[in-house]
Design an enzyme around this catalytic site. Structure first.
Site, PDB file in Angstrom:
ATOM      1  N   GLU A 110      -9.900   4.445  -1.191  1.00 60.17           N
ATOM      2  CA  GLU A 110     -10.372   4.360   0.442  1.00 60.17           C
ATOM      3  C   GLU A 110     -10.526   5.940  -0.146  1.00 60.17           C
ATOM      4  O   GLU A 110     -11.297   6.316   1.316  1.00 60.17           O
ATOM      5  CB  GLU A 110      -9.081   4.067   1.460  1.00 60.17           C
ATOM      6  CG  GLU A 110      -7.187   5.034   0.777  1.00 60.17           C
ATOM      7  CD  GLU A 110      -6.902   3.809   1.820  1.00 60.17           C
ATOM      8  OE1 GLU A 110      -6.370   2.959   1.267  1.00 60.17           O
ATOM      9  OE2 GLU A 110      -6.565   4.877   2.409  1.00 60.17           O
TER      10      GLU A 110
ATOM     11  N   GLU B 177      -1.624  -1.380  -4.075  1.00 61.50           N
ATOM     12  CA  GLU B 177      -3.009  -0.517  -3.315  1.00 61.50           C
ATOM     13  C   GLU B 177      -2.617   0.882  -3.563  1.00 61.50           C
ATOM     14  O   GLU B 177      -1.903   1.351  -3.491  1.00 61.50           O
ATOM     15  CB  GLU B 177      -2.759  -0.438  -1.811  1.00 61.50           C
ATOM     16  CG  GLU B 177      -4.459  -0.076  -1.034  1.00 61.50           C
ATOM     17  CD  GLU B 177      -4.596  -0.282  -0.075  1.00 61.50           C
ATOM     18  OE1 GLU B 177      -4.644  -1.512   0.035  1.00 61.50           O
ATOM     19  OE2 GLU B 177      -4.874   0.103   0.859  1.00 61.50           O
TER      20      GLU B 177
ATOM     21  N   ASP C 134       0.607  -1.318  -0.116  1.00 65.49           N
ATOM     22  CA  ASP C 134      -0.020  -0.088  -0.056  1.00 65.49           C
ATOM     23  C   ASP C 134       0.914   0.917   0.066  1.00 65.49           C
ATOM     24  O   ASP C 134       1.458   1.490   0.545  1.00 65.49           O
ATOM     25  CB  ASP C 134      -0.981  -0.105   1.030  1.00 65.49           C
ATOM     26  CG  ASP C 134      -2.037   1.109   1.713  1.00 65.49           C
ATOM     27  OD1 ASP C 134      -2.021   2.158   0.095  1.00 65.49           O
ATOM     28  OD2 ASP C 134      -2.826   1.020   2.274  1.00 65.49           O
TER      29      ASP C 134
ATOM     30  N   HIS D 209     -11.894  -1.105   2.816  1.00 65.21           N
ATOM     31  CA  HIS D 209     -11.596  -0.714   3.863  1.00 65.21           C
ATOM     32  C   HIS D 209     -12.171   0.052   4.624  1.00 65.21           C
ATOM     33  O   HIS D 209     -12.905   0.338   5.178  1.00 65.21           O
ATOM     34  CB  HIS D 209     -10.938   1.037   3.079  1.00 65.21           C
ATOM     35  CG  HIS D 209     -10.042   1.665   3.779  1.00 65.21           C
ATOM     36  ND1 HIS D 209     -10.443   2.840   4.485  1.00 65.21           N
ATOM     37  CD2 HIS D 209      -8.484   1.607   4.338  1.00 65.21           C
ATOM     38  CE1 HIS D 209      -8.763   3.242   5.039  1.00 65.21           C
ATOM     39  NE2 HIS D 209      -8.469   2.854   4.288  1.00 65.21           N
TER      40      HIS D 209
HETATM   41 MG   LIG Z   1      -4.923   2.103   2.319  1.00 66.69          MG
END
Ligand SMILES: [Mg+2]
Length: 395
Positions: free
Chosen positions: A269, A243, A217, A319
């Protein structure tokens, strides 16, 4: 049954300084917040939702959200039927042009069609679905179609440590029963983003072995070139997804990163409503969509996102970077979507996650979490106790 009151309660947990606080591209973890929305009906039924004040470790929009929920949106829905959450959602989204929107089947949004207004709508929406389900004595996933699963795999979401401690950190997740790990990469490894990022990825993969899943991420912190170079260098470590390689302001760039690597791309998100996710899909920017109930606009928006994703053969992995209330709400969503294979489970001490609701979120011996089957969100929150335990300075 009618909506009688709408309240928003900001909660704050200041991190006790140890000198080893988690640090990422958002800076050091100073404090955590949640804004809990409480809606009460004239029958005395109560529902709860959660609103994101912002990622990172500042107070974000706590004060604004309280004002929007209590002084702007709340008064517009007092007297409405809480068992019509979709109608209420459209009323709040379209404002004075609700009639146009419903007559012509199009959106006619008010100012505030993204950002904190939609976050605030999401907290209200969650609370209404909670009330609706409680009024029938069923969990929310029953209202959303009956559900597909009673438990689902989790992944340990953390991985902030430097290279010399990254393996040990990830191994601790595996020791606690997790079978998948997500680690942070990106601008936190500057200036040698690729070299140092890969060193940390290698340390984690070496520690957890070949059978555990590993995700990356970057919090949208890279430019396209950095993201592509990091993704291509990471391919040999068998990565499940990468991500937010680049910012959500750059879906074309995300598509170019996706085209340049075999690693699946995930995002969502920082995006709002089913309209944003329609456009992510149209850009072919991601393989996995990650709506956050406390950002996208609650269950009403999230279930529409689930349908769009399913029609595009994409997965949804909610998320959940909020309090335990958001986690439990997200379990209701995950149970109700056909295309939700896994759910995030946050790591690192945070009493708003571990000490807000009984029982606290927990995994079983196989790294799975069970979906609560009680009415509404499936769990109960004692908001007065939470207010005393996690006082917000100006509350
Ligand atoms: Mg994230």
């Amino acid at each position: 049954m009618k909506i009688r009151t709408v309240e928003a309660v900001p909660l704050r947990w200041p991190v006790k300084k140890s000198g080893r606080e988690r640090t990422s591209d958002y800076g050091p973890h100073d404090e955590s917040h949640a804004v809990i929305v409480k809606v009460e009906t004239d029958d005395g039924l109560v529902g709860h939702g959660e609103v994101h004040p912002g990622y990172g470790y500042t107070r974000g929009a706590c004060r604004s959200l309280k004002a929007i929920v209590e002084q702007e949106l709340g008064p517009e829905i007092v007297g409405e039927d809480p068992t019509q959450p979709e109608y209420v959602w459209e009323k709040l989204y379209n404002g004075p042009r609700l009639g146009i929107a419903l007559t012509y089947g199009q959106s006619a949004p008010r100012m505030g069609r993204r950002g904190v207004t939609v976050c605030a709508m999401g907290g209200i929406d969650m609370a209404l679905w909670d009330i609706f389900a409680r009024s029938l004595g069923v969990p929310i996933y029953t209202l959303l179609g009956g559900g597909y699963r009673s438990r689902l795999p989790t992944y340990a979401s953390g991985g902030h440590a430097a290279a010399d401690e990254a393996g040990e950190e990830a191994l601790a997740y595996i020791a606690r029963g997790f079978r998948a790990v997500k680690m942070r990469v990106g601008a936190m490894d500057a200036p040698r983003i690729v070299r140092d990022g890969i060193a940390r990825i290698q340390a984690v993969r070496d520690a957890i072995g070949p059978n555990a899943d590993l995700m990356l991420d970057a919090h949208g912190s890279l430019n396209e070139s950095q993201a592509i170079r990091l993704a291509q260098a990471a391919e040999e470590y068998d990565i499940n997804w990468f991500e937010e390689p680049v910012s959500s302001d750059n879906w074309q760039g995300m598509r170019r990163v996706r085209d340049a690597t075999a690693i699946p791309i995930s995002t969502g998100e920082n995006d709002f409503t089913h309209f944003d996710f329609r456009d992510i899909i149209a850009h072919e920017a991601a393989d996995i969509l990650q709506p956050d109930l406390a950002v996208v606009g609650g269950f009403t928006a999230a279930r529409r996102i689930g349908v769009l994703a399913h029609a595009a053969n994409l997965q949804v992995a909610p998320h959940i970077w909020g309090s335990a209330l958001l986690f439990y709400a997200s379990l209701q969503l995950a149970a109700a979507l056909p295309n939700c294979p896994v759910i995030e489970f946050r790591q690192g001490a945070n009493p708003l996650f571990d000490d807000l609701i009984t029982p606290a979120p927990a995994i079983d011996g196989e790294g799975h979490v069970t979906v609560p089957t009680g009415p509404g969100l499936g769990v109960e929150i004692d908001l007065e106790s939470a207010r005393r335990k996690f006082p917000f300075a100006e509350d």
